[in-house]
Design a protein around this motif. Structure first.
Motif, mmCIF file in Angstrom:
data_model
loop_
_atom_site.group_PDB
_atom_site.id
_atom_site.type_symbol
_atom_site.label_atom_id
_atom_site.label_comp_id
_atom_site.label_asym_id
_atom_site.label_seq_id
_atom_site.Cartn_x
_atom_site.Cartn_y
_atom_site.Cartn_z
ATOM 1 N N VAL A 209 -5.960 4.574 -9.158
ATOM 2 C CA VAL A 209 -5.143 2.967 -9.411
ATOM 3 C C VAL A 209 -5.567 1.568 -8.305
ATOM 4 N N THR A 210 -5.293 2.050 -7.280
ATOM 5 C CA THR A 210 -5.661 0.758 -6.586
ATOM 6 C C THR A 210 -6.569 0.714 -6.562
ATOM 7 N N LEU A 211 -8.193 1.468 -5.707
ATOM 8 C CA LEU A 211 -9.501 1.855 -6.045
ATOM 9 C C LEU A 211 -10.311 1.011 -6.838
ATOM 10 N N VAL A 212 -9.616 0.861 -8.388
ATOM 11 C CA VAL A 212 -9.966 1.221 -9.678
ATOM 12 C C VAL A 212 -9.959 0.051 -10.294
ATOM 13 N N GLY B 223 -7.796 -3.995 -2.568
ATOM 14 C CA GLY B 223 -8.155 -2.977 -1.321
ATOM 15 C C GLY B 223 -7.738 -2.979 -0.129
ATOM 16 N N ARG B 224 -7.190 -4.274 0.216
ATOM 17 C CA ARG B 224 -6.400 -3.774 1.235
ATOM 18 C C ARG B 224 -4.789 -2.864 0.901
ATOM 19 N N LEU B 225 -3.929 -2.727 -0.137
ATOM 20 C CA LEU B 225 -3.428 -2.004 -0.820
ATOM 21 C C LEU B 225 -3.755 -0.520 -0.953
ATOM 22 N N PHE B 226 -5.129 -0.278 -1.051
ATOM 23 C CA PHE B 226 -6.024 0.535 -1.447
ATOM 24 C C PHE B 226 -5.766 1.445 0.305
ATOM 25 N N VAL B 227 -6.047 1.245 1.502
ATOM 26 C CA VAL B 227 -6.609 1.379 2.964
ATOM 27 C C VAL B 227 -4.282 2.277 3.191
ATOM 28 N N TYR B 228 -3.570 0.621 2.838
ATOM 29 C CA TYR B 228 -2.482 0.650 2.809
ATOM 30 C C TYR B 228 -1.966 2.427 2.603
#
Length: 282
Positions: A23-26, A58-63
């Motif tokens: 979801v975060t990546l999309v 993007g930052r949330l995806f990494v997290y």
């Protein structure tokens, strides 16, 4: 399908899809793509907001990936400087190549006064060179090594971009073709060397995801080239509609657009040389 051997070591049927990561990546990719294609103006509040959303997502995806037991992407792969540099270079090179496809037709028809048929013939020079140089580029990678070919390819791209920024103002159509003839072989060399270098510095278990990341960086570069560089060209020409522009305005737009591209590629080339002896972290 019955005769294809099953590889039990590479397949884990118990793994589940990392939904928060997907979801975060999309959201991040979609927001960036929309920010690049929203409206006709170079900078709009909506575009800036979408870029902010893309960055935060993007930052949330990494997290999320760091905390997940089954991440889509192992965050540790980005410690590999080869991958980081390759993704950045892949992004910028795709941006420049898309710029030739967006800016080229306007320059040839409006700036040089070619009709659609002749402009199409000139635009086919690049793809023709790609066909002729693709396999030899791969052979050179096998012979000289991917790292050396990446550097040669980047310098070819750099030279081609500088030529497109400067030669058409002096030699007209001939200058444009010279720039394409330098740019396209450089692109083929870079692609063959860059893909090989990245895959050589990753483990077998990550081949698929790394290949996907490379494709993603290339596609984002294409979107950026079509939007940002196209907008930069339009701003430099400073005539609306653009087909009403004078030839000298189109030449100035070419100089500015590919001049910026040459600066970006130059920085990437310098970084590639400076970090060529840095140890690789797997």
């Amino acid at each position: 399908m019955h005769y294809i051997r099953k590889d039990n070591q590479m397949v884990n049927k118990t793994q589940r899809i990392n939904v928060p990561g997907v979801v975060t990546l999309v959201v991040s990719i979609a927001a960036y793509a929309l920010s690049m294609t929203l409206g006709k103006e170079a900078i709009r509040p909506q575009s800036l907001l979408l870029i902010l959303v893309a960055a935060l997502s993007g930052r949330l995806f990494v997290y999320v990936q760091k905390r997940s037991s089954n991440p889509l992407i192992d965050a540790g792969v980005f410690k590999n400087w080869v991958l980081r540099n390759s993704l950045l270079a892949n992004f910028l090179v795709a941006t420049i190549m898309m710029t030739t496809l967006v800016v080229g037709p306007f320059f040839l028809t409006v700036g040089l006064g070619l009709n659609e048929f002749n402009a199409g013939l000139v635009m086919s020079v690049g793809p023709l060179i790609s066909i002729l140089t693709g396999i030899p580029a791969g052979k050179l990678v096998d012979t000289l090594g991917p790292d050396r070919i990446v550097k040669i390819g980047l310098h070819g791209l750099w030279a081609g971009t500088i030529a497109l920024a400067s030669l058409p103002a002096v030699y007209g159509l001939t200058g444009y073709i010279i720039g394409i003839c330098l740019l396209t072989p450089g692109y083929q060399l870079f692609q063959a060397g860059n893909n090989t270098a990245v895959m050589a510095h990753t483990s077998n278990r990550q081949d698929g995801i790394i290949a996907g990341i490379l494709n993603l960086s290339r596609n984002l570069g294409l979107v950026t080239g079509a939007s940002i560089m196209g907008a930069l060209f339009s701003m430099a020409v400073a005539t609306k509609p653009i087909r009403a522009a004078k030839p000298e305005d189109m030449l100035y737009g070419m100089t500015v657009t590919f001049g910026v591209g040459a600066i970006l590629l130059g920085l990437v080339s310098i970084q590639s040389w400076l970090k060529s002896h840095k140890p690789v972290i797997h």
